[in-house]
Each structure stands twice: as structure tokens, then as C-alpha cells.
Design an enzyme around this catalytic site. Structure first.
Site, mmCIF file in Angstrom:
data_model
loop_
_atom_site.group_PDB
_atom_site.id
_atom_site.type_symbol
_atom_site.label_atom_id
_atom_site.label_comp_id
_atom_site.label_asym_id
_atom_site.label_seq_id
_atom_site.Cartn_x
_atom_site.Cartn_y
_atom_site.Cartn_z
ATOM 1 C CE LYS A 222 33.894 -28.119 7.369
ATOM 2 N NZ LYS A 222 33.606 -28.635 6.019
ATOM 3 C CB CYS A 276 34.663 -23.868 4.031
ATOM 4 S SG CYS A 276 34.811 -24.762 2.536
HETATM 5 N N1 SAJ Z 1 42.100 -23.459 -5.437
HETATM 6 C C1 SAJ Z 1 43.379 -23.181 -5.923
HETATM 7 N N2 SAJ Z 1 44.228 -24.210 -6.175
HETATM 8 C C2 SAJ Z 1 43.857 -25.513 -5.967
HETATM 9 C C3 SAJ Z 1 42.565 -25.784 -5.458
HETATM 10 C C4 SAJ Z 1 41.697 -24.739 -5.213
HETATM 11 O O1 SAJ Z 1 43.744 -22.014 -6.127
HETATM 12 O O2 SAJ Z 1 44.653 -26.404 -6.232
HETATM 13 C C5 SAJ Z 1 41.197 -22.351 -5.139
HETATM 14 C C6 SAJ Z 1 39.898 -22.405 -5.925
HETATM 15 O O3 SAJ Z 1 40.016 -21.691 -7.119
HETATM 16 C C7 SAJ Z 1 38.919 -21.720 -4.967
HETATM 17 C C8 SAJ Z 1 39.452 -22.084 -3.590
HETATM 18 O O4 SAJ Z 1 40.819 -22.464 -3.777
HETATM 19 O O5 SAJ Z 1 38.956 -20.329 -5.120
HETATM 20 C C9 SAJ Z 1 38.706 -23.228 -2.903
HETATM 21 O O6 SAJ Z 1 38.634 -24.256 -3.831
HETATM 22 P P1 SAJ Z 1 38.264 -25.778 -3.361
HETATM 23 O O7 SAJ Z 1 38.537 -26.666 -4.527
HETATM 24 O O8 SAJ Z 1 38.913 -26.073 -2.083
HETATM 25 O O9 SAJ Z 1 36.674 -25.767 -3.228
HETATM 26 P P2 SAJ Z 1 35.772 -25.440 -1.973
HETATM 27 O O10 SAJ Z 1 36.053 -24.113 -1.403
HETATM 28 O O11 SAJ Z 1 34.384 -25.735 -2.402
HETATM 29 O O12 SAJ Z 1 36.235 -26.510 -0.874
HETATM 30 C C10 SAJ Z 1 35.452 -27.646 -0.674
HETATM 31 C C11 SAJ Z 1 35.713 -28.060 0.741
HETATM 32 N N3 SAJ Z 1 34.752 -29.092 1.081
HETATM 33 C C12 SAJ Z 1 34.094 -28.987 2.252
HETATM 34 O O13 SAJ Z 1 34.242 -28.059 3.025
HETATM 35 C C13 SAJ Z 1 33.165 -30.086 2.518
HETATM 36 C C14 SAJ Z 1 37.099 -28.622 0.900
HETATM 37 O O14 SAJ Z 1 37.216 -29.233 2.193
HETATM 38 C C15 SAJ Z 1 37.384 -29.664 -0.139
HETATM 39 O O15 SAJ Z 1 38.731 -30.115 0.021
HETATM 40 C C16 SAJ Z 1 37.217 -29.044 -1.513
HETATM 41 O O16 SAJ Z 1 35.843 -28.623 -1.624
HETATM 42 C C17 SAJ Z 1 37.499 -30.070 -2.609
HETATM 43 O O17 SAJ Z 1 38.275 -31.010 -2.327
HETATM 44 O O18 SAJ Z 1 36.982 -29.869 -3.699
#
Ligand code: SAJ
Length: 447
Positions: A222, A276
Site C-alpha cells: 500500500k 494519500c
Molecule cells: N498529479 C499530478 N500529475 C499526475 C498525476 C497526479 O500532478 O500525473 C497530482 C494531482 O493533481 C493530485 C495528486 O497528484 O493533486 C494526486 O493525484 P492522483 O491522481 O494520484 O489521485 P489520488 O490522490 O486520488 O490517488 C489515488 C490513489 N488511489 C488509492 O490510494 C486507492 C492512488 O494510489 C492512485 O494511483 C490514484 O488515485 C490514481 O491512479 O488515480
């Protein structure tokens, strides 16, 4: 209760479940087990939250398809109820803990909620019960913190008097119920029997793989999967900063890099927020810190935490091109959620930017069509502003009428943190433009 009896009760959906922590992890999982016929009692210290649930309402903010309807259905059916009284655990065959595990200002885990839940549970733990920790925890926490509290100084032994499992969740805001059903999970057992019991239990609500492992493997999976994503994003951000420095366009560079097999440069941006990704890398590093000093993980966190500050730097630079000082400037910040098309503002990079701009003497006004307190009229928010800074790629921002907005602002200065606009379109509309990763030709370092 012995292993075979508990396994049978699981398979017959006769096992009684208590879920401790009714947040965006605990409530969906409680409702999901209730939906398939289990008798479920939710436990939470927040009396307002338990009262809302017992009315059949859903206390989770935001758009969670199906959740409010499911909570209403299972509460009305009498299969889900909520309380603050830990004595209900005496009847529980399965106790699932999903409480917060934040980190503090020096990036160390704060386990106060987890300790409190475990210490309140311990006196009421039913012999032979299965205890499942869903909260995200640093590697080694099950062995060093969770098991000792439940074994209570030799009063009972894990694997003999109770079963202990770590089964981290993979939920995402906006799709809690769907992810719960469709994403695979690692089931980390303190003993193999514990893992088998939990696998039989989750099989009722999870359609995807339930992979058996030990506890530390589950802790590493995780925290590792989220640290991995953070490092990936940090690489994209550092590549963007390099492109700015040498006068190149990172969006073209990443597009061509990703044509190379096995490459997948993610999206550079204005920062990394959420519940997270900013936290889990620190949990991973902390878990190994007595044996290994992580170097890449903290470095990636530093790069990503720098990005909102870089957005302030780009704003200063763009204002200078308009012969304006940041001091006294009025800056409109577009987007406050941490993620596009979301109302979730946890660890929002925009908060860092707003604070930094205030330090520099600018005043800010925030707009976000998804976040209640910032849903004002965009035209009003930007009127009279000296700069617009786009921090979140909400769909609503993708087709903004830049010609119209140019007539409202005091100075046409736009800083794009999420590659929402094509630079040539912005310039053609008469704006001064800066964008993350968009180096300015002719600004090559050293020339
Ligand atoms: N972000 C970037 N560049 C990227 C992707 C994201 O700057 O290429 C930023 C987003 O704007 C945001 C942050 O990172 O501020 C997190 O974005 P995220 O797409 O990772 O979304 P989260 O935080 O909801 O992450 C979740 C997590 N899922 C779980 O914990 C079950 C993560 O493990 C997943 O990989 C992610 O979703 C996903 O794949 O969407």
C-alpha cells in the site's frame, strides 16, 4: 470460536461485523457488507456522524455514486446501525478498523486514532474474532504497534485466541463503492489462517483478486504503490523544471519520451495534493528508517512540494513582464480542489500557493466550481485582477473565453499550472503567459 466455525459463519454471511471508523473508507465497506446480508454495526467517536447514519443519511461529502442510497437501504433494512459504544465488539466475529493515520510536521506517523481504537477494542475483543486493519500504516506497524495492544501483555495470542490481518484499501474519492468492488486487494495475515479467513470474508464484496500475503508485505504494497506514484509525478515535475530552464516544451518532450517502450512520464503540474499520495511515501520511509535511510522518496516529496511555490515564482515572472510588482498585486487563483473535477481539498496545492502569494504581498481571490466556498461567479472573481493562476484542470476551465476575460482583468497575465491552455491561444488572445514546463525559446540557460 474456532477457525472452521468462523470460516463457516463467513461463508453463510452469519458473521457479525463491527466497523470502527465511519469515514470515506469505513462507511462504504460497512454498507457493502450490510448490502450482501451481514449484520453490521458501525462504531465512531463522532456522535453527530452516528446520528446521521442512524437516520439513514450519508455523512460523506462529495459526489459518491450510490453511497447515500445504499446507506439508506441497509439502515432501513436494519442491517446497519451506528454507535459510539465499544461494548458492541463483544458480539463481533469480525472487527474492521478504518481510522485516520496522518503524518505530523516532521513526516512521522500520528497513530493516536489507531491506538485509541485498538485500546478501546481490546477489553471487548471476542475470543476467536478476526481483526482487520484497513488503515494505511508504515511497514512494521502491525508487528510493533497493533499486535502488542491486542495481545495485551500475553492475555491472548494472535493466531490462537484471535486472528489478525492488514488489508489496506484502494478507494478513491468519487468512486468509493466502485473501487471497493472492482479493485484487487492484498490480504496480509499475521498467520496464514487469518489471511484465509479475511479472504473468505472480503470475497462477498470484492470481485477482483484477493492476494494472500503476510502483514509486512501488505504494509509495503500500500505505501509502496503510492510512493511509486509520487516518485513518478516528481520525475515529470523535475523534467518540466529542466525544460523551463533550457527553453524547451515539456509537453512535447514527454509525448516523445512516452513513444519509447516502457516509458510513461506522467503529467507535470502545480503540485501533488490529496489524502494519500503526499502522506504514504513518508509512511514507507518511516517504516524502514531504522534499517535504511530512503533518499529518493524524500527527494521526490521535496520536488512535488516545491511545485506550488514554483507557481508563485512563475506569477512573479509574468507580472514583471507586465511591469508589475507582486507586492500589491491582486491574483485570481483558479481551482482549490486537489484534483480536477473533484470537491476534495485535502492537502490542496492551492493552499500553499495562496499562502506564498500572501507572503510576497499579493492579495488573492479563489474560484473553484466544485468547492462550495469558492463557487462564486468567475467573471466577478477575476474582474480587476492583475494575474490569473490556473491550479486545477477542472473541465469548467478548459473552454474559458480568454477574449472576454481579457476585458475584465486589470492586466492580462495568465499562469497555467495544469496545461489547460495552448500557449499560442493564450498569446493570440493578448495575454502574457507562463506555464509549467513551458520554457521560453531564447531563454536558454547560459546563452
Ligand atoms: N498529479 C499530478 N500529475 C499526475 C498525476 C497526479 O500532478 O500525473 C497530482 C494531482 O493533481 C493530485 C495528486 O497528484 O493533486 C494526486 O493525484 P492522483 O491522481 O494520484 O489521485 P489520488 O490522490 O486520488 O490517488 C489515488 C490513489 N488511489 C488509492 O490510494 C486507492 C492512488 O494510489 C492512485 O494511483 C490514484 O488515485 C490514481 O491512479 O488515480
Amino acid at each position: 470460536m474456532d477457525f472452521e466455525t468462523l470460516l463457516k459463519r463467513m461463508e453463510e454471511r452469519a458473521a457479525r461485523l463491527v466497523v470502527i471508523g465511519l469515514g470515506y473508507v469505513g462507511l462504504p465497506v460497512a454498507a457493502s457488507f450490510a448490502r450482501v446480508g451481514f449484520d453490521v454495526t458501525g462504531l465512531d467517536v463522532n456522535a453527530e456522524k452516528t446520528a446521521i447514519i442512524n437516520r439513514g443519511d450519508c455523512p460523506i461529502e462529495g459526489k459518491e455514486p450510490g453511497l447515500a442510497e445504499l446507506v439508506a437501504e441497509v439502515v432501513a433494512a436494519g442491517r446497519l446501525r451506528a454507535t459510539g459504544d465499544y461494548a458492541v465488539c463483544r458480539e463481533a466475529d469480525v472487527v474492521l478498523i478504518a481510522v485516520e493515520t496522518p503524518i505530523d510536521s516532521i513526516h512521522q506517523p500520528r497513530y493516536s486514532a489507531l491506538r485509541a481504537a485498538l485500546r478501546s477494542l481490546e477489553p471487548h475483543l471476542k475470543p476467536g474474532a478476526l481483526v482487520i486493519i484497513e488503515s494505511t500504516i508504515a511497514p512494521g506497524t502491525m508487528e510493533r504497534l497493533v499486535r502488542p495492544i491486542l495481545e495485551a501483555g500475553g492475555k491472548r495470542t494472535s493466531g490462537r485466541d484471535f486472528y489478525l490481518v492488514h488489508c489496506p484499501e484502494r478507494v478513491m474519492p468519487g468512486m468509493l463503492l466502485r473501487n471497493l468492488a472492482q479493485m484487487s486487494r492484498v490480504v496480509g495475515g499475521d498467520t496464514p489462517e487469518a489471511a484465509r479467513l479475511a479472504q473468505a470474508f472480503y470475497r462477498h464484496i470484492v470481485e477482483a483478486d484477493l492476494d494472500l500475503a503476510d502483514c509486512v508485505t501488505a504494509e509495503l504494497v500500500k505505501t509502496g504503490e503510492n510512493a511509486y506514484r509520487d516518485v513518478q509525478i516528481a520525475f515529470a515535475n523535475e523534467l518540466a523544471l529542466i525544460c523551463e530552464g533550457v527553453g524547451a516544451d515539456v509537453w512535447r518532450v514527454r509525448e516523445l519520451v512516452n513513444k519509447s517502450p516502457g516509458r510513461n512520464v506522467l503529467y507535470p503540474g502545480a503540485g501533488v495534493g490529496g489524502h494519500c499520495i503526499p502522506k504514504d511515501p513518508w509512511l514507507l520511509a518511516y517504516g524502514a528508517s531504522e534499517m535504511v535511510q530512503a533518499r529518493l522518496i524524500p527527494a521526490a516529496r521535496a520536488v512535488n512540494d516545491f511545485m506550488p511555490l514554483h507557481m508563485a515564482d512563475l506569477t512573479v515572472e509574468a507580472l514583471e513582464e507586465a511591469s508589475l510588482e507582486i507586492e500589491g498585486a491582486r491574483v485570481a487563483v483558479l481551482g482549490y480542489a486537489y484534483l480536477e473535477n473533484s470537491d476534495d481539498t485535502r492537502n490542496s496545492p492551492s493552499e500553499i500557493l495562496v499562502n506564498r502569494l500572501a507572503e510576497l504581498g499579493a492579495t488573492t481571490c479563489v474560484h473553484d466550481p466544485w468547492v462550495r466556498e469558492y463557487q462564486g461567479d468567475l467573471a466577478e472573481v477575476v474582474s480587476g485582477c492583475d494575474a490569473l493562476v490556473v491550479m486545477v484542470a477542472h473541465d469548467e476551465y478548459r473552454d474559458l473565453d480568454l477574449e472576454y476575460l481579457r476585458g475584465l482583468v486589470a492586466h492580462p497575465v495568465l499562469v497555467d499550472g495544469r496545461n489547460v491552455f495552448r500557449p499560442e491561444r493564450v498569446s493570440a488572445a493578448g495575454w502574457i503567459y507562463r506555464g509549467v514546463g513551458r520554457g521560453r525559446p531564447g531563454s536558454r540557460a547560459g546563452e
